[in-house]
Write a protein that holds these residues in place. Structure first.
Motif, PDB file in Angstrom:
ATOM      1  N   SER A  13      15.335  -3.505 -29.948  1.00  0.00           N
ATOM      2  CA  SER A  13      15.208  -3.221 -28.517  1.00  0.00           C
ATOM      3  C   SER A  13      16.513  -3.527 -27.793  1.00  0.00           C
ATOM      4  O   SER A  13      17.210  -4.500 -28.114  1.00  0.00           O
ATOM      5  N   LEU A  14      16.808  -2.703 -26.814  1.00  0.00           N
ATOM      6  CA  LEU A  14      17.947  -2.931 -25.933  1.00  0.00           C
ATOM      7  C   LEU A  14      17.701  -4.208 -25.138  1.00  0.00           C
ATOM      8  O   LEU A  14      16.582  -4.448 -24.668  1.00  0.00           O
ATOM      9  N   GLN A  15      18.743  -5.046 -24.993  1.00  0.00           N
ATOM     10  CA  GLN A  15      18.626  -6.308 -24.260  1.00  0.00           C
ATOM     11  C   GLN A  15      19.737  -6.418 -23.229  1.00  0.00           C
ATOM     12  O   GLN A  15      20.793  -5.780 -23.371  1.00  0.00           O
ATOM     13  N   ARG A  16      19.524  -7.229 -22.211  1.00  0.00           N
ATOM     14  CA  ARG A  16      20.527  -7.395 -21.145  1.00  0.00           C
ATOM     15  C   ARG A  16      21.911  -7.763 -21.687  1.00  0.00           C
ATOM     16  O   ARG A  16      22.928  -7.303 -21.178  1.00  0.00           O
ATOM     17  N   GLU A  17      21.936  -8.566 -22.725  1.00  0.00           N
ATOM     18  CA  GLU A  17      23.239  -8.996 -23.266  1.00  0.00           C
ATOM     19  C   GLU A  17      23.992  -7.878 -23.984  1.00  0.00           C
ATOM     20  O   GLU A  17      25.145  -8.054 -24.378  1.00  0.00           O
ATOM     21  N   ASP A  18      23.379  -6.707 -24.119  1.00  0.00           N
ATOM     22  CA  ASP A  18      24.048  -5.542 -24.721  1.00  0.00           C
ATOM     23  C   ASP A  18      24.880  -4.766 -23.708  1.00  0.00           C
ATOM     24  O   ASP A  18      25.549  -3.802 -24.059  1.00  0.00           O
ATOM     25  N   TRP A  19      24.852  -5.195 -22.454  1.00  0.00           N
ATOM     26  CA  TRP A  19      25.462  -4.443 -21.361  1.00  0.00           C
ATOM     27  C   TRP A  19      26.936  -4.089 -21.603  1.00  0.00           C
ATOM     28  O   TRP A  19      27.332  -2.935 -21.437  1.00  0.00           O
ATOM     29  N   LEU A  63      13.904   6.152 -25.313  1.00  0.00           N
ATOM     30  CA  LEU A  63      13.883   4.822 -25.908  1.00  0.00           C
ATOM     31  C   LEU A  63      15.281   4.601 -26.454  1.00  0.00           C
ATOM     32  O   LEU A  63      15.738   5.353 -27.324  1.00  0.00           O
ATOM     33  N   THR A  64      15.968   3.611 -25.928  1.00  0.00           N
ATOM     34  CA  THR A  64      17.311   3.290 -26.411  1.00  0.00           C
ATOM     35  C   THR A  64      17.236   2.025 -27.246  1.00  0.00           C
ATOM     36  O   THR A  64      16.740   0.997 -26.789  1.00  0.00           O
ATOM     37  N   LEU A  65      17.725   2.130 -28.473  1.00  0.00           N
ATOM     38  CA  LEU A  65      17.720   1.010 -29.413  1.00  0.00           C
ATOM     39  C   LEU A  65      19.153   0.628 -29.758  1.00  0.00           C
ATOM     40  O   LEU A  65      20.024   1.498 -29.906  1.00  0.00           O
ATOM     41  N   THR A  66      19.386  -0.643 -29.904  1.00  0.00           N
ATOM     42  CA  THR A  66      20.703  -1.171 -30.258  1.00  0.00           C
ATOM     43  C   THR A  66      20.832  -1.223 -31.774  1.00  0.00           C
ATOM     44  O   THR A  66      19.907  -1.655 -32.463  1.00  0.00           O
ATOM     45  N   VAL A  76      27.140  -1.948 -33.123  1.00  0.00           N
ATOM     46  CA  VAL A  76      27.973  -0.796 -33.491  1.00  0.00           C
ATOM     47  C   VAL A  76      27.618   0.449 -32.693  1.00  0.00           C
ATOM     48  O   VAL A  76      28.354   1.439 -32.719  1.00  0.00           O
ATOM     49  N   GLY A  77      26.492   0.432 -31.982  1.00  0.00           N
ATOM     50  CA  GLY A  77      26.122   1.586 -31.180  1.00  0.00           C
ATOM     51  C   GLY A  77      24.677   1.552 -30.770  1.00  0.00           C
ATOM     52  O   GLY A  77      24.014   0.506 -30.822  1.00  0.00           O
ATOM     53  N   PHE A  78      24.207   2.739 -30.383  1.00  0.00           N
ATOM     54  CA  PHE A  78      22.851   2.884 -29.873  1.00  0.00           C
ATOM     55  C   PHE A  78      22.232   4.153 -30.436  1.00  0.00           C
ATOM     56  O   PHE A  78      22.930   5.118 -30.717  1.00  0.00           O
ATOM     57  N   THR A  79      20.940   4.143 -30.598  1.00  0.00           N
ATOM     58  CA  THR A  79      20.203   5.299 -31.075  1.00  0.00           C
ATOM     59  C   THR A  79      18.878   5.335 -30.334  1.00  0.00           C
ATOM     60  O   THR A  79      18.547   4.418 -29.591  1.00  0.00           O
ATOM     61  N   GLY A  80      18.121   6.375 -30.539  1.00  0.00           N
ATOM     62  CA  GLY A  80      16.819   6.428 -29.900  1.00  0.00           C
ATOM     63  C   GLY A  80      16.214   7.808 -29.917  1.00  0.00           C
ATOM     64  O   GLY A  80      16.704   8.720 -30.588  1.00  0.00           O
ATOM     65  N   LEU A  81      15.134   7.921 -29.147  1.00  0.00           N
ATOM     66  CA  LEU A  81      14.421   9.194 -29.073  1.00  0.00           C
ATOM     67  C   LEU A  81      13.637   9.256 -27.781  1.00  0.00           C
ATOM     68  O   LEU A  81      13.480   8.262 -27.078  1.00  0.00           O
ATOM     69  N   HIS A  82      13.168  10.445 -27.479  1.00  0.00           N
ATOM     70  CA  HIS A  82      12.216  10.623 -26.384  1.00  0.00           C
ATOM     71  C   HIS A  82      11.278  11.760 -26.738  1.00  0.00           C
ATOM     72  O   HIS A  82      11.628  12.661 -27.498  1.00  0.00           O
ATOM     73  N   ALA A  83      10.070  11.680 -26.202  1.00  0.00           N
ATOM     74  CA  ALA A  83       9.074  12.727 -26.445  1.00  0.00           C
ATOM     75  C   ALA A  83       9.456  13.933 -25.601  1.00  0.00           C
ATOM     76  O   ALA A  83       9.287  13.933 -24.392  1.00  0.00           O
TER      77      ALA A  83
END
Length: 178
Positions: A13-19, A63-66, A76-83
């Motif tokens: 899950s994306l977290q505030r400290e990933d900003w 949905l953004t995942l770290t 190293v980046g972000f990935t995710g998906l949406h319906a």
């Protein structure tokens, strides 16, 4: 907190400290050359805040995942998906990696994990990936994940003042590599 694991990565899950990493990747011109002109920090902060809220598949929101290296914990980046279509069980996928993480297979590895999870959790029937025709690196990621090019939409997107062609890739859940 949501977490997926691969041999080399933790996808969470994306977290505030990933900003700071989120901002850096979303402002990097080389990462965004085939996506968009980098937004201002304020606009990126609004997107980041929206993606920190609890996610529901049916919402159509991303949905953004770290993506972290498992050994070092480095983002190293972000990935995710949406319906993209809940009724048809379609989901669009995406990924953005920091320039120093390109070419290491992290996008492919994390995308495969997200696809497997999406199939198990949401019974997604079809995954869709879209990339600008000239973005060969992104096309290779999709192809390595067994996506097939389904069509090219000519002058479908305006990147600054230039019309570009979009390549639409699809992967049926039944065709994903196991």
């Amino acid at each position: 907190m949501f977490e997926l694991y691969t041999n080399r990565l933790k996808i969470r899950s994306l977290q505030r400290e990933d900003w700071q990493v989120y901002l850096s990747i979303h402002q990097d011109p080389s990462v965004n050359q085939f996506v968009r002109r980098p937004d201002s920090a304020e606009v990126i902060a609004e997107k980041f805040a929206a993606r920190l809220t609890p996610w529901v598949f049916e919402s159509g929101d991303w949905l953004t995942l770290t993506i972290e290296e498992l050994i070092t914990g480095k983002i190293v980046g972000f990935t995710g998906l949406h319906a993209s279509n809940v009724t048809l069980a379609h989901a669009e996928v995406g990924y953005m990696l920091s320039p120093d993480s390109h070419g290491k297979g992290y996008a492919t590895e994390s995308l495969n994990a997200v696809i497997d999870w999406g199939c198990l959790q949401y019974q997604i029937h079809k995954f869709i990936g879209v990339c600008v025709k000239d973005n060969r690196a992104s096309a290779r990621v999709l192809e390595k994940c067994a996506f097939q090019l389904e069509g090219i939409l000519r002058h479908n997107y305006k990147l600054d003042d230039l019309w570009v062609d979009d390549c639409y890739y699809g992967l049926l859940a039944s065709e994903r590599p196991l």
